[in-house]
Design a protein around this motif. Structure first.
Motif, PDB file in Angstrom:
ATOM      1  N   PRO A  90     -11.272   2.288 -13.464  1.00 38.05           N
ATOM      2  CA  PRO A  90     -10.778   1.917 -12.382  1.00 38.05           C
ATOM      3  C   PRO A  90      -9.345   0.912 -12.883  1.00 38.05           C
ATOM      4  O   PRO A  90      -8.419   0.944 -12.593  1.00 38.05           O
ATOM      5  N   GLY A  91      -9.461   0.848 -14.155  1.00 37.06           N
ATOM      6  CA  GLY A  91      -8.366  -0.396 -14.894  1.00 37.06           C
ATOM      7  C   GLY A  91      -7.076   0.440 -14.450  1.00 37.06           C
ATOM      8  O   GLY A  91      -5.741  -0.344 -14.316  1.00 37.06           O
ATOM      9  N   ASP A  92      -7.095   1.314 -14.974  1.00 33.94           N
ATOM     10  CA  ASP A  92      -5.902   1.854 -15.330  1.00 33.94           C
ATOM     11  C   ASP A  92      -5.013   2.365 -13.674  1.00 33.94           C
ATOM     12  O   ASP A  92      -3.907   2.022 -13.914  1.00 33.94           O
ATOM     13  N   PHE A  93      -6.044   2.307 -13.362  1.00 31.79           N
ATOM     14  CA  PHE A  93      -5.243   2.968 -11.582  1.00 31.79           C
ATOM     15  C   PHE A  93      -5.097   1.491 -10.867  1.00 31.79           C
ATOM     16  O   PHE A  93      -3.745   1.132 -10.784  1.00 31.79           O
ATOM     17  N   LEU A  94      -5.698  -0.145 -10.794  1.00 26.31           N
ATOM     18  CA  LEU A  94      -5.313  -1.340 -10.073  1.00 26.31           C
ATOM     19  C   LEU A  94      -3.383  -1.481 -11.633  1.00 26.31           C
ATOM     20  O   LEU A  94      -3.068  -2.225 -10.682  1.00 26.31           O
ATOM     21  N   SER A  95      -3.968  -1.361 -12.528  1.00 28.90           N
ATOM     22  CA  SER A  95      -2.457  -2.043 -13.282  1.00 28.90           C
ATOM     23  C   SER A  95      -1.903  -1.300 -13.641  1.00 28.90           C
ATOM     24  O   SER A  95      -0.288  -1.929 -12.871  1.00 28.90           O
ATOM     25  N   SER A  96      -1.795   0.304 -12.891  1.00 31.50           N
ATOM     26  CA  SER A  96      -0.409   0.845 -12.261  1.00 31.50           C
ATOM     27  C   SER A  96      -0.016   0.339 -11.066  1.00 31.50           C
ATOM     28  O   SER A  96       1.312   0.268 -10.668  1.00 31.50           O
ATOM     29  N   ALA A  97      -0.821   0.692 -10.018  1.00 29.61           N
ATOM     30  CA  ALA A  97      -0.599  -0.255  -8.527  1.00 29.61           C
ATOM     31  C   ALA A  97       0.021  -1.399  -9.022  1.00 29.61           C
ATOM     32  O   ALA A  97       1.306  -1.680  -7.983  1.00 29.61           O
ATOM     33  N   TRP A  98      -0.687  -1.941  -9.466  1.00 28.47           N
ATOM     34  CA  TRP A  98       0.005  -3.730  -9.651  1.00 28.47           C
ATOM     35  C   TRP A  98       1.711  -3.901 -10.592  1.00 28.47           C
ATOM     36  O   TRP A  98       2.881  -4.387  -9.643  1.00 28.47           O
ATOM     37  N   ASP A  99       1.855  -2.609 -11.821  1.00 27.15           N
ATOM     38  CA  ASP A  99       3.615  -2.912 -12.034  1.00 27.15           C
ATOM     39  C   ASP A  99       3.926  -2.265 -10.435  1.00 27.15           C
ATOM     40  O   ASP A  99       5.423  -2.744 -10.628  1.00 27.15           O
ATOM     41  N   ASN A 100       3.901  -1.507  -9.806  1.00 28.39           N
ATOM     42  CA  ASN A 100       4.881  -0.931  -8.745  1.00 28.39           C
ATOM     43  C   ASN A 100       4.831  -1.149  -7.851  1.00 28.39           C
ATOM     44  O   ASN A 100       6.326  -1.950  -7.503  1.00 28.39           O
ATOM     45  N   ILE A 101       3.732  -2.899  -7.289  1.00 20.51           N
ATOM     46  CA  ILE A 101       4.232  -3.429  -6.448  1.00 20.51           C
ATOM     47  C   ILE A 101       5.339  -4.592  -6.944  1.00 20.51           C
ATOM     48  O   ILE A 101       6.109  -5.158  -6.332  1.00 20.51           O
TER      49      ILE A 101
ATOM     50  N   ASP B 194      -1.835  10.226  -9.397  1.00 25.02           N
ATOM     51  CA  ASP B 194      -2.675  10.493  -9.760  1.00 25.02           C
ATOM     52  C   ASP B 194      -3.605  10.109 -10.945  1.00 25.02           C
ATOM     53  O   ASP B 194      -5.388  10.487 -11.246  1.00 25.02           O
ATOM     54  N   LYS B 195      -3.445   8.967 -11.399  1.00 21.87           N
ATOM     55  CA  LYS B 195      -4.545   8.292 -11.876  1.00 21.87           C
ATOM     56  C   LYS B 195      -6.024   7.135 -10.674  1.00 21.87           C
ATOM     57  O   LYS B 195      -6.899   6.912 -11.012  1.00 21.87           O
ATOM     58  N   ALA B 196      -5.576   7.851  -9.652  1.00 19.26           N
ATOM     59  CA  ALA B 196      -6.578   6.757  -8.434  1.00 19.26           C
ATOM     60  C   ALA B 196      -7.283   7.991  -8.327  1.00 19.26           C
ATOM     61  O   ALA B 196      -9.115   8.023  -8.133  1.00 19.26           O
ATOM     62  N   ALA B 197      -6.751   9.789  -8.773  1.00 24.68           N
ATOM     63  CA  ALA B 197      -8.003  10.616  -8.927  1.00 24.68           C
ATOM     64  C   ALA B 197      -8.958  10.527 -10.147  1.00 24.68           C
ATOM     65  O   ALA B 197     -10.596  10.503 -10.152  1.00 24.68           O
TER      66      ALA B 197
ATOM     67  N   VAL C 187       0.725  -0.773   0.525  1.00 24.31           N
ATOM     68  CA  VAL C 187      -0.248   0.365  -0.232  1.00 24.31           C
ATOM     69  C   VAL C 187       0.450   1.722  -0.135  1.00 24.31           C
ATOM     70  O   VAL C 187       0.535   2.352  -0.646  1.00 24.31           O
ATOM     71  N   LEU C 188       1.685   1.432   0.684  1.00 29.03           N
ATOM     72  CA  LEU C 188       2.960   2.367   0.914  1.00 29.03           C
ATOM     73  C   LEU C 188       3.260   2.729  -0.377  1.00 29.03           C
ATOM     74  O   LEU C 188       4.051   3.426  -1.298  1.00 29.03           O
ATOM     75  N   ILE C 189       3.982   1.547  -1.042  1.00 29.69           N
ATOM     76  CA  ILE C 189       4.724   1.442  -2.428  1.00 29.69           C
ATOM     77  C   ILE C 189       3.404   2.305  -3.116  1.00 29.69           C
ATOM     78  O   ILE C 189       3.898   3.466  -4.134  1.00 29.69           O
ATOM     79  N   VAL C 190       2.467   1.909  -3.088  1.00 28.23           N
ATOM     80  CA  VAL C 190       1.147   2.823  -4.573  1.00 28.23           C
ATOM     81  C   VAL C 190       0.828   3.668  -3.753  1.00 28.23           C
ATOM     82  O   VAL C 190       0.878   5.108  -5.299  1.00 28.23           O
ATOM     83  N   VAL C 191       1.234   4.458  -2.656  1.00 28.90           N
ATOM     84  CA  VAL C 191       1.117   5.975  -2.290  1.00 28.90           C
ATOM     85  C   VAL C 191       1.652   6.733  -2.786  1.00 28.90           C
ATOM     86  O   VAL C 191       1.844   7.840  -2.841  1.00 28.90           O
ATOM     87  N   SER C 192       3.080   5.831  -2.194  1.00 26.51           N
ATOM     88  CA  SER C 192       4.460   7.060  -2.916  1.00 26.51           C
ATOM     89  C   SER C 192       4.508   6.992  -4.520  1.00 26.51           C
ATOM     90  O   SER C 192       5.380   8.043  -4.368  1.00 26.51           O
ATOM     91  N   ASN C 193       3.874   6.491  -4.743  1.00 28.62           N
ATOM     92  CA  ASN C 193       3.859   6.726  -6.881  1.00 28.62           C
ATOM     93  C   ASN C 193       3.344   7.597  -6.712  1.00 28.62           C
ATOM     94  O   ASN C 193       2.286   7.896  -6.355  1.00 28.62           O
TER      95      ASN C 193
END
Length: 454
Positions: free
Chosen positions: A88-99, A79-82, A68-74
């Motif tokens: 929703p797919g863009d945010f989830l895909s980006s979050a998964w890439d970060n993690i 920006d996609k979370a807004a 969660v912290l990795i996603v929040v710090s990116n």
């Protein structure tokens, strides 16, 4: 005259189970099978009583919080979370890439990188040897803290004991050049051990003879060692390196006093690892087999009862802090003479690197058991080695690893919280050891009497 009761009449018609089973010519009824099913064994693994399972789940939970912290710090992901509800797919895909990229880099930096399969041995084994090198001082520190904890004392002075051990080691390593080869190394290692032992022994003596609280004493001695003593030593003509004029750095250790590589010059692990494992064997034997180890455990459990049994509590407290300080001094040895030293095997103001305090968390995570400490040190060493790779390759701050380490200790120290989150069963399911007989009635031979006659 005796009047039979209904229970007695029933007993005449239906003999007890024991009598039926032993009657000649009749076969005994089948006894219920023992409850040894695999399902029960597996279910017992997931209980709050299983400390290994609680520790494992605490690590998993900490990594989830770290994700969660990795996603929040990116910034890009947030920006996609807004626009989450719009896409929703863009945010989830980006979050998964970060993690995935962060934890993949963590694994590759700590354990194994598949891309190095066809590379050189130093590339292939480099990550795991980095983990072992980071874990080595933590093994010493965790063992030292554990000895004090088992004696009922809180050694918060690992920082000071590490610094004193490093100063003693450094002096012998660069000054006693007349000692030949391996003897120079042995004496340098022993000097660090003695330095930490003396600094820890002062705490034990003040505790046993003057009633001083060890927490306050160790914290103040940390301050003395880190803020004044090491600075004064590094500015003295005896220690200061003339080639680094104006810098707080000591003379470098002689080559024959440096801990040699364990697996070869291309791999970052020295023989300090073997010394740490040897110390683990000795501490495990100390607790299980030695008289002093028994006295340490007795004093740690109940000092008053130990005193009543004839154990000299003060002597045990002093001995515990001497042993604890010696093991903490070995951190100074590995930091000064080991391969992890970035200053050409010299000491600087930051020689302790916070390891004295990290050792406390390692001891807690290892539940103050010698081999538990080794596993905890390996975990923290892997997080440290992988965290550096994660910061370099995935651009994720290594401070997140520090948070994960802290969360692991918090969750391990609060097993009830882990139990409630994962809904663990409080106790194990009892399994029968063998066939069970049918329980008899409360009193199958009960009769009532009339006029006091049976």
């Amino acid at each position: 005259m005796t009047t039979p009761t209904p229970d007695q009449s029933a007993a005449k018609d239906t003999p007890p189970a024991e009598a039926t089973a032993s009657a000649p010519g009749t076969s005994a009824p089948p006894a219920p099978a023992a409850d040894r099913s695999y399902a029960t064994v597996i279910r017992n693994v997931f209980t709050a009583e299983n400390s290994a399972m609680v520790t494992f789940l605490a690590i998993v939970l900490s990594l989830l919080v770290g994700a969660v912290l990795i996603v929040v710090s990116n910034t890009a992901t947030m920006d996609k979370a807004a626009y989450f509800f719009a896409s929703p797919g863009d945010f989830l895909s980006s979050a998964w890439d970060n993690i995935s990229s962060a934890y993949s880099a963590l694994f590759k930096g700590a354990i194994f990188d598949p891309a190095t399969v066809s590379g050189t041995p130093s590339q292939f084994f480099g990550p795991i040897t980095n983990t072992l090198e980071y874990a080595t001082p933590l093994i010493f520190g965790g063992l030292g803290i554990s000895v004090a904890f088992r004696a009922g004392m809180f050694n918060i002075g690992g920082q000071g004991q590490t610094i004193i051990g490093a100063i003693f080691t450094s002096y012998v390593a660069f000054e006693w050049t007349s000692l030949p080869g391996a003897l120079h190394l042995i004496v340098a290692v022993l000097a660090g051990l003695v330095g930490g032992m003396l600094f820890g022994g002062v705490v034990g003596w003040l505790k046993a003879k003057r009633g001083a609280h060890e927490v306050i004493v160790t914290i103040m001695l940390n301050y003395v060692a880190s803020m004044f003593l090491v600075g004064w030593v590094l500015k003295s003509s005896l220690f200061q390196d003339p080639s680094h004029a104006g810098q707080s750095i000591s003379k470098p250790a002689e080559a024959d006093a440096v801990l040699p590589h364990l697996f070869g010059s291309g791999l970052n692990t020295d023989i300090g690892l073997l010394l740490a494992l040897a110390a683990t064997f000795v501490v495990a034997w100390f607790f299980k087999r030695s008289k002093l180890g028994f006295e340490v455990r007795a004093v740690g459990l109940t000092p008053s009862a130990a005193r009543t049994a004839g154990i000299k509590v003060g002597r045990v407290q002093i001995a515990s802090m001497l042993i604890s300080g010696a093991l903490m001094g070995m951190i100074g040895v590995t930091q000064t003479l080991g391969l992890a030293n970035p200053n050409n095997n010299a000491i600087a103001g930051s020689i302790d690197a916070g390891l004295g305090f990290t050792a406390i968390t390692v001891a807690l995570l290892g539940r103050t058991r010698p081999w538990g400490v080794v596993l905890a040190a390996l975990l923290f060493g892997a997080l440290q080695a992988g965290g550096s790779a994660m910061q370099t390759n995935a651009q994720v701050s290594i401070e997140i690893i520090t948070v994960v380490q802290a969360l692991i200790v918090i969750f391990v120290a609060a097993p009830r919280l882990v139990k409630e989150i994962f809904r663990l069963r409080a106790t194990k399911i009892e399994t029968t050891a063998g066939p069970q007989a049918t329980p008899p009635s409360p009193d199958p031979f009960h009769t009532t009497t009339v006029g006091g006659q049976a």
